[in-house]
Every structure is written in structure tokens, then in C-alpha cells.
Design a protein around this motif. Structure first.
Motif, PDB file in Angstrom:
ATOM      1  N   TRP A 204      47.662 -36.306 -85.371  1.00  0.00           N
ATOM      2  CA  TRP A 204      47.446 -36.255 -83.931  1.00  0.00           C
ATOM      3  C   TRP A 204      47.311 -34.770 -83.598  1.00  0.00           C
ATOM      4  CZ3 TRP A 204      50.175 -39.866 -86.497  1.00  0.00           C
ATOM      5  CH2 TRP A 204      49.991 -41.208 -86.137  1.00  0.00           C
ATOM      6  N   THR A 205      46.099 -34.359 -83.323  1.00  0.00           N
ATOM      7  CA  THR A 205      45.854 -32.930 -83.134  1.00  0.00           C
ATOM      8  C   THR A 205      46.086 -32.523 -81.678  1.00  0.00           C
ATOM      9  OG1 THR A 205      43.484 -33.127 -82.643  1.00  0.00           O
ATOM     10  CG2 THR A 205      44.129 -32.990 -84.977  1.00  0.00           C
ATOM     11  N   ASP A 206      46.427 -31.262 -81.519  1.00  0.00           N
ATOM     12  CA  ASP A 206      46.764 -30.722 -80.201  1.00  0.00           C
ATOM     13  C   ASP A 206      45.839 -29.539 -79.898  1.00  0.00           C
ATOM     14  OD1 ASP A 206      48.136 -30.404 -77.845  1.00  0.00           O
ATOM     15  OD2 ASP A 206      49.930 -29.520 -78.749  1.00  0.00           O
ATOM     16  N   GLY A 207      45.686 -29.223 -78.617  1.00  0.00           N
ATOM     17  CA  GLY A 207      44.885 -28.060 -78.231  1.00  0.00           C
ATOM     18  C   GLY A 207      43.429 -28.183 -78.667  1.00  0.00           C
ATOM     19  N   GLU A 208      42.923 -29.404 -78.666  1.00  0.00           N
ATOM     20  CA  GLU A 208      41.502 -29.586 -79.001  1.00  0.00           C
ATOM     21  C   GLU A 208      40.641 -29.051 -77.867  1.00  0.00           C
ATOM     22  OE1 GLU A 208      37.615 -31.768 -78.917  1.00  0.00           O
ATOM     23  OE2 GLU A 208      39.222 -31.822 -77.475  1.00  0.00           O
ATOM     24  N   GLU A 209      41.101 -29.305 -76.644  1.00  0.00           N
ATOM     25  CA  GLU A 209      40.317 -28.927 -75.462  1.00  0.00           C
ATOM     26  C   GLU A 209      40.379 -27.415 -75.197  1.00  0.00           C
ATOM     27  OE1 GLU A 209      38.469 -30.992 -73.958  1.00  0.00           O
ATOM     28  OE2 GLU A 209      39.329 -33.000 -74.075  1.00  0.00           O
ATOM     29  N   ALA A 210      39.353 -26.905 -74.563  1.00  0.00           N
ATOM     30  CA  ALA A 210      39.340 -25.517 -74.110  1.00  0.00           C
ATOM     31  C   ALA A 210      40.356 -25.356 -72.975  1.00  0.00           C
ATOM     32  CB  ALA A 210      37.951 -25.155 -73.611  1.00  0.00           C
ATOM     33  N   VAL A 211      40.917 -24.163 -72.800  1.00  0.00           N
ATOM     34  CA  VAL A 211      41.772 -23.943 -71.626  1.00  0.00           C
ATOM     35  C   VAL A 211      40.942 -23.433 -70.441  1.00  0.00           C
ATOM     36  CG1 VAL A 211      43.882 -23.558 -72.955  1.00  0.00           C
ATOM     37  CG2 VAL A 211      42.466 -21.602 -72.300  1.00  0.00           C
ATOM     38  N   LYS A 212      39.761 -22.898 -70.724  1.00  0.00           N
ATOM     39  CA  LYS A 212      38.902 -22.423 -69.635  1.00  0.00           C
ATOM     40  C   LYS A 212      37.457 -22.888 -69.856  1.00  0.00           C
ATOM     41  CE  LYS A 212      38.607 -18.437 -66.646  1.00  0.00           C
ATOM     42  NZ  LYS A 212      38.944 -17.018 -66.504  1.00  0.00           N
ATOM     43  N   THR A 213      36.763 -22.234 -70.774  1.00  0.00           N
ATOM     44  CA  THR A 213      35.365 -22.595 -71.049  1.00  0.00           C
ATOM     45  C   THR A 213      35.187 -22.737 -72.551  1.00  0.00           C
ATOM     46  OG1 THR A 213      34.740 -21.192 -69.189  1.00  0.00           O
ATOM     47  CG2 THR A 213      32.956 -21.938 -70.624  1.00  0.00           C
ATOM     48  N   TRP A 214      34.585 -23.845 -72.968  1.00  0.00           N
ATOM     49  CA  TRP A 214      34.429 -24.135 -74.396  1.00  0.00           C
ATOM     50  C   TRP A 214      33.694 -23.013 -75.116  1.00  0.00           C
ATOM     51  CZ3 TRP A 214      36.218 -28.450 -77.095  1.00  0.00           C
ATOM     52  CH2 TRP A 214      35.777 -28.557 -78.419  1.00  0.00           C
ATOM     53  N   SER A 215      34.318 -22.493 -76.163  1.00  0.00           N
ATOM     54  CA  SER A 215      33.689 -21.481 -77.035  1.00  0.00           C
ATOM     55  C   SER A 215      34.420 -21.549 -78.367  1.00  0.00           C
ATOM     56  CB  SER A 215      33.827 -20.082 -76.431  1.00  0.00           C
ATOM     57  OG  SER A 215      35.187 -19.674 -76.512  1.00  0.00           O
ATOM     58  N   ALA A 216      33.938 -20.789 -79.349  1.00  0.00           N
ATOM     59  CA  ALA A 216      34.595 -20.796 -80.657  1.00  0.00           C
ATOM     60  C   ALA A 216      36.046 -20.319 -80.542  1.00  0.00           C
ATOM     61  CB  ALA A 216      33.809 -19.919 -81.636  1.00  0.00           C
ATOM     62  N   ALA A 217      36.291 -19.368 -79.620  1.00  0.00           N
ATOM     63  CA  ALA A 217      37.644 -18.824 -79.465  1.00  0.00           C
ATOM     64  C   ALA A 217      38.502 -19.675 -78.533  1.00  0.00           C
ATOM     65  CB  ALA A 217      37.569 -17.390 -78.933  1.00  0.00           C
ATOM     66  N   ASP A 218      37.851 -20.403 -77.611  1.00  0.00           N
ATOM     67  CA  ASP A 218      38.604 -21.223 -76.650  1.00  0.00           C
ATOM     68  C   ASP A 218      38.297 -22.701 -76.888  1.00  0.00           C
ATOM     69  OD1 ASP A 218      40.061 -22.251 -74.585  1.00  0.00           O
ATOM     70  OD2 ASP A 218      38.759 -21.502 -72.986  1.00  0.00           O
ATOM     71  N   SER A 219      38.897 -23.261 -77.929  1.00  0.00           N
ATOM     72  CA  SER A 219      38.780 -24.691 -78.276  1.00  0.00           C
ATOM     73  C   SER A 219      39.429 -24.886 -79.638  1.00  0.00           C
ATOM     74  CB  SER A 219      37.305 -25.137 -78.374  1.00  0.00           C
ATOM     75  OG  SER A 219      36.664 -24.483 -79.453  1.00  0.00           O
ATOM     76  N   LEU A 220      39.682 -26.117 -79.984  1.00  0.00           N
ATOM     77  CA  LEU A 220      40.125 -26.483 -81.342  1.00  0.00           C
ATOM     78  C   LEU A 220      41.312 -25.637 -81.836  1.00  0.00           C
ATOM     79  CD1 LEU A 220      36.567 -26.772 -83.028  1.00  0.00           C
ATOM     80  CD2 LEU A 220      37.775 -28.488 -81.665  1.00  0.00           C
ATOM     81  N   TYR A 221      42.266 -25.360 -80.928  1.00  0.00           N
ATOM     82  CA  TYR A 221      43.402 -24.501 -81.298  1.00  0.00           C
ATOM     83  C   TYR A 221      44.200 -25.117 -82.448  1.00  0.00           C
ATOM     84  CZ  TYR A 221      42.402 -21.888 -77.058  1.00  0.00           C
ATOM     85  OH  TYR A 221      41.782 -21.136 -76.100  1.00  0.00           O
TER      86      TYR A 221
END
Ligand SMILES: [Zn+2]
Length: 350
Positions: A204-221
């Protein structure tokens, strides 16, 4: 998620009839018959005429696909999830409300997941993510089911809901709800005696979603962290296949062929769908979709993302407060669930 790179994907191409594969096949068949007949006429034997007619018969269309209750070729019954139970899990998960990282509801859901895994081999991959919106605790929850074969099959599904939508009434029944629920359902089918096949790990993965705008750095934490960890400790080399479940509950189910993936694994999923008679719900569209499998795919793991990113006409319900239970169907969970369990079985036999 997720981000589709080419908006509608490369939808199926209509071919001018003479170029259509079926048309070409018919032409080839006609040519075969003509040649056979001409051979028969030249030699004038009955045997040759019979061969020509046999050739015609061998080219008749294949039998229709087996119905859902069919058995697989070796006679084993097709795996069946309990779709009612999986749908009930979706309902309960969604009822927590918004479940974005750092929230109280997120914690409640973590406890809900682990409370359904009592007695299983459960592990955490927990860390703090440093994001453009601040620091957040992130926790991937793993359940491991050992098998007799050397190697691991990994099934991922995210349980967080979208952070930027936290004050909009977004509850992510499909996006976050169905992925959490179907993995809980898989656990029922994996626990108990040692599997006669590869080990299966549910995450069960967490932090998949972006916190602001989807990018390589802001997603898939969560998955970026897990992939790095598994790269360092050697786990990645043992993974035979990794599949992501995401947005799989839409009553109008159309699983994308996500070209960010491993072709042989996508084909194997399609074969499993065919055994169940579910193939009309798979791969009508294709295109590249960024999702939780990417960090592993980049490191060479065979991956497939099982996702329907056409949620409502033109994907209108995706990331909106309209992502609610009434858009979903237990039948869709059943189609994806049974297909995935069958894919695991096909992988075990490879
Ligand atoms: Zn999402």
C-alpha cells in the motif's frame, strides 16, 4: 494520479479495409485456396482436392473466448476474488473522507489497513518527505506472502488521496479507494499456507499524489523511496514482475495499455483477461501514463500499470469531488481482481 503524456493516448487507428490485418488475412486465405485448387486441377487427384478443403477449414475463425466461469487449460478453476467484499472495503475506505498525507484520516486509514493484516508478515517503509508544501510523514505498508519459488511478484496500490484537493470534498473512491481495497482483497487469497509459486508482496503505497503540481520531483514520494531502498539492498534483482492497481473501479471499465511498461507483462495480463473472457475491458486505448511503477521501471524491473484513466466521459471525474462510490461497480473490481490473480498464476508457471 496520474499524468497522461499524450492527452487521449494514441487511440485505435482505423485502417482502410485493404490494409486491415483481417482483410489481408482473408486475401491470403483466398490466395491459398486458389493455389491449392489450381494444384488439385493440374494433378486431378481427389486427395489434393481434399487437402484444399482441409486448408479452408483450418482457416475458420477461432472459437469464441471462454466465459468467465471457464476453467484454465490445465483444468484448474479460474481464481475468483470476492467482489462484494472488495467493494465493501472500498466503501469503508472512502467513508474516512479525504486521506491526504499528514492528515488524521490518513492515520486512521493506516490503522484500518494494518488491522486487516493481522497475522501476516507486515513491514513499514516509513520516512519524512521534504516537499514544496513542507515536510510530511510517508509510510508504505508492506505485506509479504512467501512462496516456494525463488523470486518475488510485487503488487502496488496507493492509499493516499490528493493533497491539493484536501479542502474540496474530494474523497477518492476510485483514486485511492479501489487500489487500497483490492489489495486488502488479494491478501485473503495469499495468506495461509506457503504459496506454490513466487513470493507475493503487497504494498500500500503512500505519497503517490503530488502535493502541488505533478512533476518528477513532486509525485511518487513513497515509491521513489522504496525503489531506492530495494535497489540498495538487492531486492530489485529478485522481482520477476511488478503490477500497479490504480483507478480500477469505474463502472465503465477500460484499462489502458500504458506504454510506460514492459510489453511481455502487459501481454501476459491480456492473456489472463482472455481466459476470464474480460479482454473487451483491456487496452482499447494506449499511451504513456506516469504512475507508481515508474521508479521501478527506470531501474529495470518488469512493470505494468493497471489503470483506467478515462473515468467518466473524457476523464471528467478524475481529481474532482465527483470521484464517489456511485460511479463504481463491484464487477470492475472483479474483472481486474480475477485477471490479476490469474496473471500471478501465469507468472508462477513461466
Ligand atoms: Zn490521483
Amino acid at each position: 494520479m496520474k499524468l497522461r503524456t499524450n492527452k487521449r493516448g494514441t487511440s485505435r487507428t482505423f485502417l482502410w479495409p485493404p490494409l486491415h490485418p483481417l482483410w489481408l488475412r482473408i486475401c491470403l486465405l483466398a490466395l491459398t485456396i486458389a493455389l491449392a485448387n489450381s494444384f488439385a486441377c493440374t494433378n486431378g487427384t481427389a486427395a489434393d482436392a481434399t487437402n484444399a478443403s482441409a486448408a479452408t477449414k483450418s482457416e475458420t475463425p477461432a472459437a469464441p473466448p471462454a466465459p468467465p466461469e471457464a476453467t484454465v487449460p490445465n483444468g484448474d478453476p479460474l481464481p475468483q476474488i470476492d467482489a462484494k467484499r472488495a467493494f465493501q472495503y472500498t466503501r469503508e475506505v472512502t467513508a474516512f473522507g479525504p486521506r491526504y498525507i499528514g492528515s488524521e484520516n490518513h492515520k486512521k486509514l493506516e490503522n484500518y489497513i494494518t488491522s486487516h493484516l493481522k497475522g501476516d508478515q507486515v513491514e513499514d517503509d516509513a520516512f519524512t518527505a521534504d516537499t514544496v508544501e513542507g515536510k510530511f510523514p510517508v509510510r508504505n505498508i508492506l505485506a509479504k506472502y512467501p512462496g516456494t519459488k525463488d523470486g518475488i511478484i510485487v503488487i502496488l496500490g496507493h492509499y493516499d488521496t490528493n493533497y491539493p484537493l484536501r479542502n474540496t470534498g474530494f474523497v477518492g473512491a476510485n483514486d485511492g479507494g479501489t487500489s487500497t481495497a483490492v489489495l486488502l482483497e488479494y491478501a485473503h487469497h495469499l495468506r495461509g499456507k506457503k504459496r506454490d509459486g513466487y513470493s507475493v508482496w503487497l504494498v500500500w503505497t503512500d505519497g503517490e499524489e503530488a502535493v502541488k503540481t505533478w512533476s518528477a520531483a513532486d509525485s511518487l514520494y513513497g515509491t521513489r523511496h522504496l525503489a531506492e531502498k530495494w535497489d540498495k539492498d538487492g531486492t530489485l534483482k529478485k522481482i520477476k514482475a511488478l503490477m500497479v492497481m490504480d483507478m480500477i473501479g469505474d463502472a465503465d471499465l477500460n484499462i489502458d495499455r500504458n506504454t510506460y511498461g514492459t510489453p511481455w507483462l502487459m501481454d501476459l495480463i491480456y492473456s489472463a483477461a482472455e481466459i476470464g473472457g474480460y479482454q473487451s475491458h483491456f487496452y482499447a486505448r494506449e499511451g504513456g501514463i506516469e504512475d507508481d511503477h515508474l521508479p521501478f521501471l527506470k531501474l529495470g524491473v518488469p512493470c505494468a500499470d493497471v489503470i483506467d484513466l478515462d473515468y467518466g466521459y473524457n476523464n471528467v471525474f478524475h481529481h474532482t469531488p465527483q470521484d464517489t462510490m456511485d460511479k463504481l461497480s463491484p464487477k470492475s473490481l472483479e474483472i481486474v481482481g480475477n485477471t490479476t490473480l490469474e496473471t500471478i498464476r501465469l507468472l508462477d508457471r513461466r
